[in-house]
Write a protein that holds these residues in place. Structure first.
Motif, short mmCIF file in Angstrom:
data_model
loop_
_atom_site.label_atom_id
_atom_site.label_comp_id
_atom_site.label_asym_id
_atom_site.label_seq_id
_atom_site.Cartn_x
_atom_site.Cartn_y
_atom_site.Cartn_z
N LEU A 1 -8.27 -1.55 -9.66
CA LEU A 1 -8.03 -3.08 -9.65
C LEU A 1 -8.10 -3.58 -8.25
O LEU A 1 -8.73 -4.53 -7.90
CB LEU A 1 -6.42 -3.58 -10.30
CG LEU A 1 -6.67 -3.38 -11.64
CD1 LEU A 1 -5.14 -3.66 -11.94
CD2 LEU A 1 -7.36 -4.42 -12.45
N ARG A 2 -7.47 -2.66 -7.16
CA ARG A 2 -7.38 -3.37 -5.81
C ARG A 2 -8.74 -3.35 -5.26
O ARG A 2 -9.26 -4.22 -4.48
CB ARG A 2 -6.51 -2.52 -4.86
CG ARG A 2 -6.51 -2.93 -3.62
CD ARG A 2 -6.42 -1.78 -2.60
NE ARG A 2 -7.17 -0.70 -2.20
CZ ARG A 2 -8.19 -0.99 -1.86
NH1 ARG A 2 -8.53 -2.06 -1.03
NH2 ARG A 2 -8.88 -0.07 -1.53
N LEU B 1 -10.83 -6.47 -6.71
CA LEU B 1 -10.24 -7.47 -6.31
C LEU B 1 -10.40 -7.93 -4.70
O LEU B 1 -10.62 -9.04 -4.37
CB LEU B 1 -8.75 -7.80 -6.67
CG LEU B 1 -8.31 -8.17 -7.99
CD1 LEU B 1 -6.75 -8.06 -8.25
CD2 LEU B 1 -8.77 -9.31 -8.51
N PHE B 2 -10.07 -6.65 -3.97
CA PHE B 2 -10.34 -6.88 -2.58
C PHE B 2 -11.27 -5.84 -2.01
O PHE B 2 -10.75 -4.94 -1.49
CB PHE B 2 -8.98 -6.76 -2.07
CG PHE B 2 -7.86 -7.49 -2.67
CD1 PHE B 2 -7.74 -8.82 -2.14
CD2 PHE B 2 -6.95 -6.95 -3.31
CE1 PHE B 2 -6.60 -9.73 -2.66
CE2 PHE B 2 -5.91 -7.81 -3.95
CZ PHE B 2 -5.71 -9.19 -3.52
N MET C 1 -13.77 -3.89 0.36
CA MET C 1 -13.54 -3.85 1.75
C MET C 1 -14.97 -3.45 2.12
O MET C 1 -15.39 -2.45 1.48
CB MET C 1 -12.44 -3.11 2.26
CG MET C 1 -11.18 -3.60 2.04
SD MET C 1 -9.87 -2.34 2.38
CE MET C 1 -9.48 -2.55 4.04
#
Lengths: 121, 191
Positions: free
Chosen positions: B175-176, B179-180, B182
């Motif tokens: 999920l990270r 969503l984010f 990098m």
């Protein structure tokens, strides 16, 4: 410690579910990248918690369907208990009839025996 | 509301059918929400909710009133959803992926940094949840949204507590990352 090793631990320690070892804490304190990732996990958890307060609108008819299902289950249960009650009544009646028959047979046997004794004497 | 629900539970346990119907009316929208979050399919969610209430009705006498009725119901719902998804009857993860992709805003101005407001994050989170495999999604929804302990999650999903924790880690990580994201994440980790 390397960032990739710490990154594997962050999902577990973000909410205190797992305790970070001292060396992991030291790494995060000195690594901006891992700090940023930890902040992202915190944002993620916060957003997930917020979902708890939301209620999604069910499609029309769901409530009716649920209640109808329970109604049907209730009726089945009532019929089953009625049948069980009848079965118990039948079983009770049969047992009573058998008992009565047995008592009758014993009484007949006794009276026949006493008649034989009377004739013999 | 909780007191009202508790009174209805007591009455329903004593055999009051009307009280059980009232319990359904008071809780079905929330139960449906959980079912939909677990299955990500409206039809599956409907089936799961109906099955959950039937099980609750049949097993109400076993419910110990020291726990909250809704928590008990959530556990039943989770169990029904796991069974339902386990059958794999209508659940097509690929279709979800297709649907979810169309929801992503791919315009340049739609980068996560620029659009960090809560509403958008919530929408993107819903899409990210839809992308998770069901076995990961179930655990993260039950733990991080509904706050169920690992032990109860493991019990309802028929897995070990250790497996539940591993799945939670994987779900949070995926999920990270969604969503984010990098840039050059892997290269930068080489230090």
């Amino acid at each position: 410690m390397r960032c990739d090793e710490v990154a594997e631990l962050l999902p577990g320690i973000v909410d205190g579910g797992e305790i970070a070892e001292r060396r992991v804490q030291r790494h995060v304190e000195s690594c901006l990248r891992c700090q940023a990732e930890l902040v992202q996990y915190r944002k993620l958890l916060k957003a997930l918690h917020v979902l708890r307060t939301e209620v999604l609108e069910p499609a029309p008819g769901l409530l009716t369907d649920i209640l109808a299902g329970i109604e049907a289950a209730g009726e089945r249960r009532a019929v089953r208990s009625l049948l069980n009650g009848r079965n118990a009544a039948y079983a009770g009646g049969t047992a009573a009839a058998l008992a009565a028959g047995a008592v009758g047979a014993i009484l007949l046997a006794r009276s026949a025996r006493s008649r034989k004794v009377a004739l013999a004497s | 509301m909780p007191t009202e629900v508790a009174a209805l539970v007591t009455a329903a346990k004593a055999g009051d059918r009307g009280a059980f119907d009232e319990l359904v009316k008071a809780t079905y929208a929330e139960t449906y929400t959980l079912a939909l979050r677990l299955t990500h399919d409206e039809e599956d969610a409907r089936d799961v909710v109906q099955e959950a209430y039937l099980r609750a009705y049949k097993g109400l006498k076993k419910f110990r009133e020291d726990a909250q009725f809704t928590t008990w119901l959530y556990r039943i719902t989770a169990n029904c959803a796991a069974t339902h998804l386990g059958k794999g009857n209508r659940h097509r993860h690929e279709d979800l992926e297709d649907a979810a992709d169309t929801l992503f805003d791919e315009r340049p101005e739609a980068d996560p940094e620029a659009q960090a407001d809560a509403g958008l994050l919530r929408d993107r989170l819903s899409v990210a949840l839809a992308h998770l495999p069901p076995r990961l999604r179930s655990v993260v929804v039950l733990r991080d949204v509904y706050d169920l302990p690992h032990e109860e999650i493991a019990e309802e999903l028929g897995i070990t507590e250790a497996a539940a924790k591993v799945r939670l880690h994987r779900a949070r990580k995926q999920l990270r990352e969604r969503l984010f994201p990098m840039r050059g994440e892997e290269e930068a980790r080489a230090v």
